[in-house]
Design a protein around this motif. Structure first.
Motif, PDB file in Angstrom:
ATOM      1  N   MET A   1       0.852  -1.197   0.000  1.00  0.00           N
ATOM      2  CA  MET A   1       0.000   0.000   0.000  1.00  0.00           C
ATOM      3  C   MET A   1       0.885   1.244   0.000  1.00  0.00           C
ATOM      4  SD  MET A   1      -3.342  -0.662   2.379  1.00  0.00           S
ATOM      5  CE  MET A   1      -3.119  -2.065   3.427  1.00  0.00           C
ATOM      6  N   ILE A   2       1.935   1.217   0.830  1.00  0.00           N
ATOM      7  CA  ILE A   2       2.837   2.380   0.883  1.00  0.00           C
ATOM      8  C   ILE A   2       3.522   2.566  -0.476  1.00  0.00           C
ATOM      9  CG2 ILE A   2       4.933   3.301   1.971  1.00  0.00           C
ATOM     10  CD1 ILE A   2       3.996   1.615   4.486  1.00  0.00           C
ATOM     11  N   ASP A   3       4.004   1.464  -1.019  1.00  0.00           N
ATOM     12  CA  ASP A   3       4.684   1.534  -2.327  1.00  0.00           C
ATOM     13  C   ASP A   3       3.790   2.165  -3.386  1.00  0.00           C
ATOM     14  OD1 ASP A   3       7.025   0.544  -1.598  1.00  0.00           O
ATOM     15  OD2 ASP A   3       6.741  -1.497  -2.414  1.00  0.00           O
ATOM     16  N   ILE A   4       2.558   1.716  -3.395  1.00  0.00           N
ATOM     17  CA  ILE A   4       1.647   2.186  -4.445  1.00  0.00           C
ATOM     18  C   ILE A   4       1.305   3.664  -4.250  1.00  0.00           C
ATOM     19  CG2 ILE A   4      -0.687   1.938  -5.427  1.00  0.00           C
ATOM     20  CD1 ILE A   4      -0.583  -1.034  -4.686  1.00  0.00           C
ATOM     21  N   ILE A   5       1.090   4.037  -3.024  1.00  0.00           N
ATOM     22  CA  ILE A   5       0.473   5.345  -2.795  1.00  0.00           C
ATOM     23  C   ILE A   5       1.468   6.480  -2.497  1.00  0.00           C
ATOM     24  CG2 ILE A   5      -0.072   5.822  -0.341  1.00  0.00           C
ATOM     25  CD1 ILE A   5      -2.963   5.533  -1.037  1.00  0.00           C
ATOM     26  N   GLN A   6       2.514   6.164  -1.759  1.00  0.00           N
ATOM     27  CA  GLN A   6       3.306   7.258  -1.189  1.00  0.00           C
ATOM     28  C   GLN A   6       3.963   8.158  -2.237  1.00  0.00           C
ATOM     29  OE1 GLN A   6       3.145   7.959   2.374  1.00  0.00           O
ATOM     30  NE2 GLN A   6       3.542   9.817   1.202  1.00  0.00           N
ATOM     31  N   LYS A   7       4.502   7.537  -3.289  1.00  0.00           N
ATOM     32  CA  LYS A   7       5.169   8.353  -4.315  1.00  0.00           C
ATOM     33  C   LYS A   7       4.196   9.341  -4.933  1.00  0.00           C
ATOM     34  CE  LYS A   7       9.014   5.657  -5.931  1.00  0.00           C
ATOM     35  NZ  LYS A   7       9.359   4.589  -6.854  1.00  0.00           N
ATOM     36  N   ARG A   8       3.021   8.806  -5.246  1.00  0.00           N
ATOM     37  CA  ARG A   8       2.022   9.672  -5.872  1.00  0.00           C
ATOM     38  C   ARG A   8       1.586  10.784  -4.920  1.00  0.00           C
ATOM     39  NH1 ARG A   8      -3.478   9.481  -5.994  1.00  0.00           N
ATOM     40  NH2 ARG A   8      -3.634   7.322  -5.284  1.00  0.00           N
ATOM     41  N   TRP A   9       1.374  10.412  -3.675  1.00  0.00           N
ATOM     42  CA  TRP A   9       0.951  11.422  -2.702  1.00  0.00           C
ATOM     43  C   TRP A   9       2.033  12.500  -2.532  1.00  0.00           C
ATOM     44  CZ3 TRP A   9      -2.121   9.263   2.141  1.00  0.00           C
ATOM     45  CH2 TRP A   9      -3.352   8.758   1.696  1.00  0.00           C
ATOM     46  N   ASN A  10       3.286  12.046  -2.554  1.00  0.00           N
ATOM     47  CA  ASN A  10       4.380  13.032  -2.446  1.00  0.00           C
ATOM     48  C   ASN A  10       4.276  14.031  -3.585  1.00  0.00           C
ATOM     49  OD1 ASN A  10       5.349  11.794  -0.195  1.00  0.00           O
ATOM     50  ND2 ASN A  10       6.996  10.670  -1.248  1.00  0.00           N
TER      51      ASN A  10
END
Lengths: 483, 318
Positions: B115-124
């Protein structure tokens, strides 16, 4: 008169106060019409046009009749199949080979009819006629039976009818004015083709009203049977209205009767006469508030006998609980009944095109207000206590409600006025002013006013127009948004 | 031109009579729908779903939202197991309907790591802040909760999740919260409705536990100073059917919070915590919350703790 000559004719017309000139005019006009008809009848284009029109109508009617026939057959087959299935489930027995074949046949027939209905070519004209016939059917039911067989009621009838035909008893329980007694009468008259005996039960009912009493006739002591027993002897259904009020000392007689079925024999406890059972007992009971529950609740033993018969069914006001996809309350069945009341025999309501949207809006607001009153009344009956109601936007109705019958009367009066009077005037005249209300019930009437105001009625009506004792002008102004 | 009386109600009977043309059009639509399903392009089109979408609006988080946030289009979307009446009531009670999936597009478990992999980059990139609150990668978070980051995934299926803590659920120990949850379900959620069998069983089990389990009895009767085996109690409470049916796991809380924020731009649990059904390796029960731009915080407590910002979210599954 012909022999007496023209003078005699004139003298006769004089005596009838008919103007001879008018007579002349009528005769010449009629003669002209005759001439015109002759002309038209000899015109092949006119004749063709008429023939085509009637052929189309005939075709549509034939389609409508076949469609209705299939629908009826489907209902009957489905309900019989379901009933058989339930029967075997209930008694935990598997059907034998003959019964299995019968059920299989029914299932096949159901599938076949469904297929036929699916492929049925319905066009706009046929649908229009089907819908108009529905309206006409409702009008006929209302005129003959004071009851409208809407979809939910029809469903209920389909469920109980096979048992009733076997003589099993049924109990209809519901709020006051939900149509329990009318439903029982309707089933009896329309489906069992018998005029029922309606016995109003009260806490003061006497044994003589149930079994009959001794009396004298021509100096001899005889036993006069009650309406109840007479109906049993004549094979007519008995409707025990408000059976929950039946004193306990008669429970034995009642239980004995409720267990009988068609083909059984009931022995009259006093005369010993053997009376063959040929018709069912239908009973009604009002759903009472928690406060009165103890006093009015039907005892379990009696209830069990109904459940073991055609059932103890709850009848609520039409459309209670129905919502559209957006969660808004809707009242399709009520609108169907009221639409039939407002319509002429062709299914049309005499609203002109320009006025129709406004009238339709008035009607829908009226139905919405009545729905709200019925919903809140139902809730008040079920939940009782005021605290529960205070937590929501619901209003407490303790004694009074607006029933479908009240709504029908209002609609009839509106129609009779040629729809010239605003609906709110009719509501005031036909409902609020019909009876001056005081005491505890006045609070219910006040709440009704609030509901109507919330549905955009009575924005400028004065307190005295409602005939509610104690209705404060200030409260009314507040509800009307004037303070 | 008079007014046809049937026009008053025909809108409520859309399926009663249909012209041949309408039937044909419906047949064609149905066929097209089936073809789409077969091609895997569209997996849900049932009337219930559309109805639920119309009813719940932004509080329905379904296949489209999942695809947008997690990049996975579920192959088989299960039917919504709740009735219209239940959804209407859920809406009144401030709940959202969430579809949870347990696998990613390439078939891996939908774990915290994933979940972190998928979301964090985009959220950043989008300036949306962090998913998990930590000052040293995820080490602290892991240490505090002992959560399984690589394997454990949310339980798949439709779930009704309250957006706010259950009323009066803060400052209560875990057993008191459970008692409150049972009462809330009986008196509000299932009021005048048929109670599903699994919930009936869960209620019975809870009643039984209250009568026979010393730890639970102590937590309920003597909450100020319970004399009990806290590890045993935590285990028993976490394994109760009612806990499993109505509380989120760590993974489920993160999954739900991320999806709702991604869709609606609103962070739920901004200054409170919900007590999950997950246990730390030492046996405490994990709580999650205070979701702000720095991410979701987490902690753990023995079941007797009563904290004024620790309550419970109702997460109802069938």
């Amino acid at each position: 008169m012909k022999a007496k000559g023209e003078n005699a004719v004139i003298a006769h017309l004089d005596s009838l106060k008919v103007d001879p000139e008018l007579r002349e005019f009528s005769e010449t006009t009629l003669a002209e019409y005759d001439e015109r008809i002759k002309e038209l009848a000899s015109n092949p284009d006119v004749l063709k046009s008429y023939r085509d029109r009637f052929e189309t109508l005939k075709g549509t009617l034939a389609k409508v009749l076949s469609f209705e026939h299939l629908q009826k057959e489907l209902n009957a087959a489905e309900s019989t199949e379901q009933k058989l299935r339930l029967f075997y489930e209930q008694y935990g027995r598997s059907p034998g080979p003959i019964e299995r074949k019968k059920m299989e046949g029914l299932a096949n027939r159901v599938a076949k009819i469904k297929e036929e209905l699916k492929g049925f070519e319905l066009d706009e004209a046929t649908i229009d006629m089907l819908r108009r016939r529905e309206i006409r059917g409702t009008q006929r039911d209302l005129a003959h039976y004071s009851f409208a067989e809407t979809e939910t009621r029809a469903e209920l009838i389909r469920e109980v009818l096979p048992d009733l035909m076997q003589g099993a008893p049924v109990l209809f329980q519901g709020e006051t004015g939900s149509g329990k007694t009318q439903l029982a009468k309707y089933i009896s008259q329309k489906y069992l083709s018998k005029e029922p005996a309606v016995i109003s039960v009260s806490e003061q009912i006497k044994e003589s009203q149930i079994l009959g009493a001794r009396g004298l006739e021509a100096g001899e002591t005889i036993f006069k049977y009650s309406e109840f027993v007479k109906a049993q002897k004549e094979g007519r259904p008995v409707i025990l209205d408000e059976v929950n009020l039946m004193p306990h000392e008669f429970a034995g007689i009642l239980h004995d009767l409720l267990q009988k079925r068609v083909g059984d024999v009931w022995t009259h406890p006093t005369t010993g006469e053997q009376i063959p059972i040929t018709a069912p007992i239908m009973a009604t009971a009002n759903l009472k508030s928690e406060r009165y529950k103890q006093r009015y609740e039907l005892d379990v033993a009696t209830l069990r006998r109904f459940i073991g018969g055609a059932g103890a069914r709850e009848i609520h006001y039409l459309d209670i609980g129905k919502k559209d996809k957006g969660g808004g309350y809707i009242a399709p069945e009520t609108l169907k009944v009221l639409g039939a009341v407002l319509a002429d025999r062709n299914g049309n309501i005499e609203w002109d095109e320009a006025d129709a949207p406004k009238k339709q809006d008035e009607l829908k607001r009226f139905v919405a207000a009545c729905r709200k009153i019925q919903e809140d009344f139902t809730l008040s009956i079920r939940e009782g206590g005021e605290e529960t109601l205070a937590r929501t936007d619901r209003l407490a109705f303790r004694e009074l409600v607006i029933t479908l019958k009240d709504q029908i009367e209002i609609m009839k009066a509106w129609k009779a006025s040629g729809f010239r009077e605003p609906l709110q005037e009719i509501i005031l005249r036909e409902f609020f002013r019909k009876a001056e209300i005081s005491g505890r019930a006045a609070k219910d009437r006040e709440n009704m006013v609030r509901v109507f105001i919330a549905n955009k009625f009575f924005k400028d009506t004065k307190p005295e127009d409602f005939k509610i004792q104690g209705l404060a002008a200030q409260s009314l102004r507040q509800w009307q948004g004037k303070e | 031109m008079p007014f046809e009386a049937y026009k008053l109600y025909q809108e409520y009977e859309p399926d009663k009579y249909k012209t041949s043309t309408q039937k044909k059009a419906e047949g064609v639509l149905k066929e097209a729908d089936e073809m789409k399903r077969a091609q895997g392009k569209e997996t849900i089109s049932g009337i219930e779903f559309q109805e639920a979408r119309e009813l719940l609006g932004e509080d329905l988080i379904g296949p489209e939202e999942i695809e947008k946030t997690w990049g996975v289009r579920p192959e088989d979307v299960p039917e919504i197991p709740f009735s219209r009446e239940e959804l209407e009531r859920a809406k009144e009670m401030g709940q959202m309907l969430v579809l949870r999936v347990e696998k990613t597009e390439d078939g891996k478990p939908m774990s915290l790591e994933v979940m972190i992999d998928i979301i964090q980059k985009r959220w950043n990139k989008e300036g949306k802040g962090k998913l998990l609150y930590t000052d040293d990668e995820y080490k602290n978070w892991k240490e505090r909760t002992g959560a399984d980051f690589s394997q454990k995934a949310p339980r798949a299926g439709w779930t009704l999740v309250s957006r706010e803590l259950l009323p009066q659920s803060t400052s209560k120990n875990y057993a008191q919260q459970t008692e409150l949850m049972v009462a809330y379900l009986k008196d509000t959620v299932f009021k005048d409705m048929e109670i599903p069998e699994e919930y009936e069983e869960a209620f019975q089990e809870w009643e039984q536990a209250k009568q026979t389990d010393k730890n639970i009895q102590e937590l309920l009767r003597n909450p100020d100073n319970p004399k009990y085996d806290w590890q045993q109690a935590a285990k028993e409470l976490a394994e109760l059917k009612i806990t499993q049916l109505t509380r989120q796991s760590i993974q489920e809380t993160i999954y739900d919070l991320a999806l709702y924020y991604d869709k609606n731009g609103e962070r739920l649990l901004p200054n409170v915590y919900t007590w999950s059904n997950s246990r730390s390796p030492e046996g405490e029960l994990v709580d999650l919350g205070e979701f702000d731009a720095e991410g979701v915080d987490a902690g753990r407590w023995a079941p007797s703790r009563r904290v004024d910002d620790l309550g419970v979210l109702l997460s109802r599954r069938l």
